[in-house]
Design a protein around this motif. Structure first.
Motif, PDB file in Angstrom:
ATOM      1  N   VAL A 154       0.828  -1.206   0.000  1.00  6.08           N
ATOM      2  CA  VAL A 154       0.000   0.000   0.000  1.00  6.08           C
ATOM      3  C   VAL A 154       0.864   1.258   0.000  1.00  6.08           C
ATOM      4  O   VAL A 154       1.822   1.365   0.775  1.00  6.08           O
ATOM      5  CB  VAL A 154      -0.935   0.015   1.234  1.00  6.08           C
ATOM      6  N   ASN A 155       0.486   2.216  -0.849  1.00 10.34           N
ATOM      7  CA  ASN A 155       1.081   3.551  -0.862  1.00 10.34           C
ATOM      8  C   ASN A 155       0.066   4.496  -0.229  1.00 10.34           C
ATOM      9  O   ASN A 155      -1.003   4.752  -0.787  1.00 10.34           O
ATOM     10  CB  ASN A 155       1.396   3.983  -2.292  1.00 10.34           C
ATOM     11  N   ALA A 156       0.373   5.008   0.948  1.00  7.45           N
ATOM     12  CA  ALA A 156      -0.589   5.814   1.705  1.00  7.45           C
ATOM     13  C   ALA A 156      -1.048   7.057   0.942  1.00  7.45           C
ATOM     14  O   ALA A 156      -2.218   7.455   1.041  1.00  7.45           O
ATOM     15  CB  ALA A 156       0.021   6.220   3.045  1.00  7.45           C
ATOM     16  N   LYS A 157      -0.160   7.667   0.167  1.00  2.52           N
ATOM     17  CA  LYS A 157      -0.540   8.856  -0.599  1.00  2.52           C
ATOM     18  C   LYS A 157      -1.585   8.515  -1.652  1.00  2.52           C
ATOM     19  O   LYS A 157      -2.547   9.258  -1.853  1.00  2.52           O
ATOM     20  CB  LYS A 157       0.696   9.465  -1.252  1.00  2.52           C
ATOM     21  N   TYR A 158      -1.408   7.384  -2.324  1.00  2.00           N
ATOM     22  CA  TYR A 158      -2.387   6.979  -3.329  1.00  2.00           C
ATOM     23  C   TYR A 158      -3.721   6.647  -2.684  1.00  2.00           C
ATOM     24  O   TYR A 158      -4.788   6.926  -3.243  1.00  2.00           O
ATOM     25  CB  TYR A 158      -1.875   5.755  -4.098  1.00  2.00           C
ATOM     26  N   ARG A 159      -3.670   6.057  -1.492  1.00  2.00           N
ATOM     27  CA  ARG A 159      -4.919   5.697  -0.813  1.00  2.00           C
ATOM     28  C   ARG A 159      -5.735   6.946  -0.469  1.00  2.00           C
ATOM     29  O   ARG A 159      -6.965   6.938  -0.529  1.00  2.00           O
ATOM     30  CB  ARG A 159      -4.605   4.914   0.456  1.00  2.00           C
ATOM     31  N   GLN A 160      -5.045   8.026  -0.112  1.00  2.00           N
ATOM     32  CA  GLN A 160      -5.742   9.263   0.221  1.00  2.00           C
ATOM     33  C   GLN A 160      -6.298   9.970  -1.015  1.00  2.00           C
ATOM     34  O   GLN A 160      -7.366  10.575  -0.956  1.00  2.00           O
ATOM     35  CB  GLN A 160      -4.795  10.210   0.970  1.00  2.00           C
ATOM     36  N   LYS A 161      -5.572   9.876  -2.127  1.00  2.00           N
ATOM     37  CA  LYS A 161      -5.961  10.626  -3.328  1.00  2.00           C
ATOM     38  C   LYS A 161      -6.947   9.869  -4.210  1.00  2.00           C
ATOM     39  O   LYS A 161      -7.810  10.479  -4.846  1.00  2.00           O
ATOM     40  CB  LYS A 161      -4.714  10.977  -4.142  1.00  2.00           C
ATOM     41  N   LYS A 162      -6.823   8.539  -4.277  1.00  2.00           N
ATOM     42  CA  LYS A 162      -7.635   7.750  -5.193  1.00  2.00           C
ATOM     43  C   LYS A 162      -8.787   7.081  -4.456  1.00  2.00           C
ATOM     44  O   LYS A 162      -8.575   6.348  -3.492  1.00  2.00           O
ATOM     45  CB  LYS A 162      -6.766   6.702  -5.898  1.00  2.00           C
ATOM     46  N   ARG A 163      -9.996   7.315  -4.931  1.00  2.00           N
ATOM     47  CA  ARG A 163     -11.176   6.782  -4.267  1.00  2.00           C
ATOM     48  C   ARG A 163     -11.235   5.265  -4.342  1.00  2.00           C
ATOM     49  O   ARG A 163     -11.572   4.597  -3.361  1.00  2.00           O
ATOM     50  CB  ARG A 163     -12.429   7.395  -4.886  1.00  2.00           C
ATOM     51  N   ASN A 164     -10.932   4.701  -5.483  1.00  2.00           N
ATOM     52  CA  ASN A 164     -11.045   3.254  -5.692  1.00  2.00           C
ATOM     53  C   ASN A 164      -9.707   2.522  -5.547  1.00  2.00           C
ATOM     54  O   ASN A 164      -9.555   1.402  -6.028  1.00  2.00           O
ATOM     55  CB  ASN A 164     -11.642   2.967  -7.078  1.00  2.00           C
TER      56      ASN A 164
END
Length: 482
Positions: free
Chosen positions: A266-276
């Motif tokens: 998991v990339n935490a930045k992507y999790r925050q920015k990308k809904r899906n």
């Protein structure tokens, strides 16, 4: 056998021989190194040298960390530590021009540091300034050495990771992933445990297996947090972060046994920015093997039975027994060198020449003379001409009974030696191979007949004490451990 049971069997601890000396692992990192490259940053590696006989001897070298002024090295230096000795170490940092195994003569020297292994062990973590030639400071450069005692740990593990469908960080090619495994310390800091090799141009890499001690992996605490980070390698040192996950060694073992050893990367930045957003790939524990290292005390307290065999050197190099300079000198007032050594060693070993403590059912075994609890010791000689034909023999019974070479206790061995010495002719050469082979065959026979099978009856340990001058050598052959 099912796949799950096969995995559980693979994860079960395997017994390996205990280390013979105290062992210390040294881990290195540097900060603010000098930059010797005009277009990129330095490619540092560290050379370890040990002071021996008034000169510095190269021991080992770390890997090269490309384009970094603040390297953290994954290479671990493992050294024997002796409390009673001053072990001087020198760490030299170089900007490496080529492969690290080609030597350092053409590399640029970035600084060095000297200390003793005792200082590192006492402080556990030592940070010193790096010095150039003639004692000049290498700018703000420092080196940190962290020590961990692994002599008391109870084993090591072999791990193998692979990944699937990692994010592609490169524009014209695929990612070049590598994985870093960290241990989380009590103070929240993270200690690098291992860094894999880089797999070029591959989003589903398979990394090479690696081995680490349990102490290094999790401080022998299976519930200690571990963190895995996956990166896309960059030749300039600016690696792109792909993702991470957290686990414990306890969780690894359980998941591997249940064939579910995989984690979302998991990339935490992507999790925050990308809904899906789901993950940046999946990391899979492809293999886990656990090895337990048993100490000598484990064997004794686990019911290990020791069979003690004495082999005495009767070669002519010992000198004429009638001469006071001979190690076999027959002195009516005090024991000679051989007798002193025999009694000193034998009185200790005879305490273990017995059946060990009985474990609880169902692995209980009977305590009887079948397990050599009667204090009878094999006593052999080598390198002499023996009666009646006075032919040279290298594995004769000193009681001259080829059918039964055992003596009653250490005192029985002493009496057999005293009676044997006047009857043989010291000769040669010094050939201990027949004695060692004979003792080894005894141990092998125990194992082949099943009398030392693990978990049902106590293991056999055959200890052969070779009395040759002042030299005492113990040959130990373990045939099992309950």
């Amino acid at each position: 056998m099912s796949a799950g049971s096969e995995r559980r069997a693979a994860a079960a601890p395997r017994a390996v021989p205990a280390p013979r000396a105290s062992r210390v692992e040294l881990r290195l990192s540097c900060r603010h190194l000098l930059d010797r490259d005009p277009l990129t940053k330095s490619d540092p590696s560290v050379l370890l040298l040990l002071r021996s006989q008034n000169q510095w001897v190269q021991v080992d070298r770390t890997e090269v960390v490309r384009s970094s002024l603040h390297p953290v090295f994954s290479k671990v230096f493992t050294l024997d530590y002796y409390f009673e000795e001053v072990q001087k170490l020198r760490f030299e940092v170089y900007d490496t021009r080529g492969p690290s195994d080609l030597g350092y003569q053409d590399d640029d020297f970035l600084g060095g540091m000297e200390c003793t292994l005792g200082q590192i062990v006492a402080q556990k973590k030592v940070t010193r300034a790096l010095l150039l030639r003639f004692g000049r400071n290498a700018g703000k450069s420092t080196i940190t050495v962290t020590a961990e005692d692994i002599s008391g740990n109870n084993g090591y593990v072999e791990l193998s990771f692979r990944a699937r469908k990692l994010d592609d960080k490169d524009l014209f090619s695929k990612s070049d992933p590598f994985l870093e495994l960290y241990r989380v310390n009590d103070d929240g800091s993270e200690q690098l445990v291992y860094r894999t090799e880089v797999v070029k141009d591959n989003l589903s890499p398979v990394w090479e297996p690696f081995k680490v001690s349990l102490n290094t992996l999790c401080s022998c605490e299976e519930t200690r947090p571990l963190k895995c980070l996956v990166w896309d390698h960059d030749s300039r040192g600016k690696h792109d972060f792909i993702g991470e996950f957290s686990t414990t060694f306890e969780e690894m073992q359980k998941a591997f046994g249940e064939d579910q050893a995989q984690w979302d990367c998991v990339n935490a930045k992507y999790r925050q920015k990308k809904r899906n957003y789901k993950n940046s790939g999946v990391v899979i524990l492809a293999d886990l093997k656990s090895y337990r290292v048993h100490s000598f005390l484990d064997y004794i307290m686990g019911g290990c039975q020791i069979h003690f065999t004495v082999a005495i050197d009767f070669t002519a190099s010992n000198g004429d027994p009638r001469n006071s300079c001979s190690l076999h000198y027959i002195n009516p007032f005090q024991p000679n060198e051989y007798l002193q050594a025999l009694v000193a060693v034998g009185e200790i070993c005879q305490d273990y020449d017995r059946c060990g403590p009985c474990p609880p059912p169902p692995h209980h075994w009977p305590c009887s003379q079948d397990y050599d609890s009667d204090k009878r010791f094999s006593a052999l000689g080598f390198g002499a001409r023996i009666p009646p034909k006075y032919e040279v023999s290298h594995d004769f019974a000193i009681n001259f009974n080829p059918e039964d070479d055992e003596c009653e206790g250490i005192q029985g061995v002493v009496e057999a030696y005293r009676n044997c010495l006047p009857r043989v002719q010291l000769y040669g050469p010094t050939n201990v191979a027949p004695v060692i082979s004979k003792v080894a065959r005894m141990a092998a026979a125990e194992e082949s007949t099943g009398e030392a099978s693990v978990g049902t009856e106590p293991p056999e340990a055959t200890v052969c004490s070779l009395l040759s001058g002042y030299l005492l050598v113990f040959w130990v052959s373990w045939s099992g451990l309950c």
